[in-house]
Design a protein around this motif. Structure first.
Motif, short mmCIF file in Angstrom:
data_model
loop_
_atom_site.label_atom_id
_atom_site.label_comp_id
_atom_site.label_asym_id
_atom_site.label_seq_id
_atom_site.Cartn_x
_atom_site.Cartn_y
_atom_site.Cartn_z
N LEU A 75 41.51 41.95 42.37
CA LEU A 75 40.46 42.87 41.94
C LEU A 75 39.09 42.41 42.42
O LEU A 75 38.29 43.21 42.90
N SER A 130 36.81 44.50 45.02
CA SER A 130 35.49 44.94 44.59
C SER A 130 34.37 44.45 45.49
O SER A 130 33.31 45.07 45.56
N VAL A 180 33.86 49.91 42.23
CA VAL A 180 35.31 49.98 42.34
C VAL A 180 35.89 49.75 40.95
O VAL A 180 35.60 48.75 40.31
N HIS A 181 36.68 50.72 40.49
CA HIS A 181 37.29 50.63 39.15
C HIS A 181 38.80 50.48 39.28
O HIS A 181 39.43 51.24 40.00
N PRO A 182 39.39 49.52 38.54
CA PRO A 182 40.85 49.40 38.57
C PRO A 182 41.49 50.49 37.72
O PRO A 182 40.92 50.92 36.70
N VAL A 216 43.01 51.34 42.61
CA VAL A 216 41.58 51.24 42.38
C VAL A 216 40.96 52.54 42.84
O VAL A 216 41.52 53.25 43.68
N SER A 217 39.80 52.85 42.30
CA SER A 217 39.13 54.08 42.71
C SER A 217 37.63 53.86 42.72
O SER A 217 37.09 52.98 42.06
N LYS A 257 40.39 56.78 46.59
CA LYS A 257 41.31 55.90 45.86
C LYS A 257 42.09 55.05 46.85
O LYS A 257 42.28 55.43 47.99
#
Length: 143
Positions: free
Chosen positions: A53, A57, A70-72, A95-96, A101
């Motif tokens: 992650l 990121s 960046v979001h998991p 991730v998005s 995505k």
């Protein structure tokens, strides 16, 4: 006892039976949800997940493609086995970002307390790109 007088069940069955059926459904569903939440929280606390992650990121190529921040995603698939100073992990998680995505793939092994990464990559969900996220610094990470 009066012939017109009803027992408790006769007076209350209309709410008692649906409540009982609902409880018989809700309790097992709640237990399964709790187990899934516990498993995901354990996996998300593993070093390979955290490293993957962090690398995703901070990788500028990936940030340009999916946007920042960046979001998991909450779903993680794969397996992990850790026993003291040794172990292995093979994980995939989404991730998005505001622009798109991707799926993050990580394969790592742990020997003498140190994680080594064989695969650390990002792959688009809807286009044809795949990025190698392994940097020199991320091939081996502290305990």
């Amino acid at each position: 006892m009066n012939a017109t007088q009803q027992n408790w069940f006769s007076r209350n069955w209309k709410w008692f039976v649906p409540s009982l059926v609902g409880s018989c459904i809700a309790v097992p569903v709640g237990i399964v949800a709790l187990v899934v939440l516990l498993v995901f929280s354990v996996i998300k606390n593993l070093t390979p997940y955290k490293v993957a992650l962090r690398e995703a990121s901070t990788d500028q190529r990936l940030v340009r493609l999916i946007g920042e921040p960046v979001h998991p995603g909450w779903w993680v698939t794969g397996s992990s086995e850790v026993s003291g100073p040794s172990g292995s992990a093979s994980l995939m998680f989404p991730v998005s970002g505001p622009l798109g995505k991707a799926n993050i793939f990580v394969e790592a092994s742990k020997a003498a307390g140190v994680w080594s990464y064989r695969v650390l990559s990002a792959e688009s969900e809807n286009t044809d790109w795949r990025l190698n996220l392994l940097s020199v610094d991320s091939k081996q990470v502290e305990k």
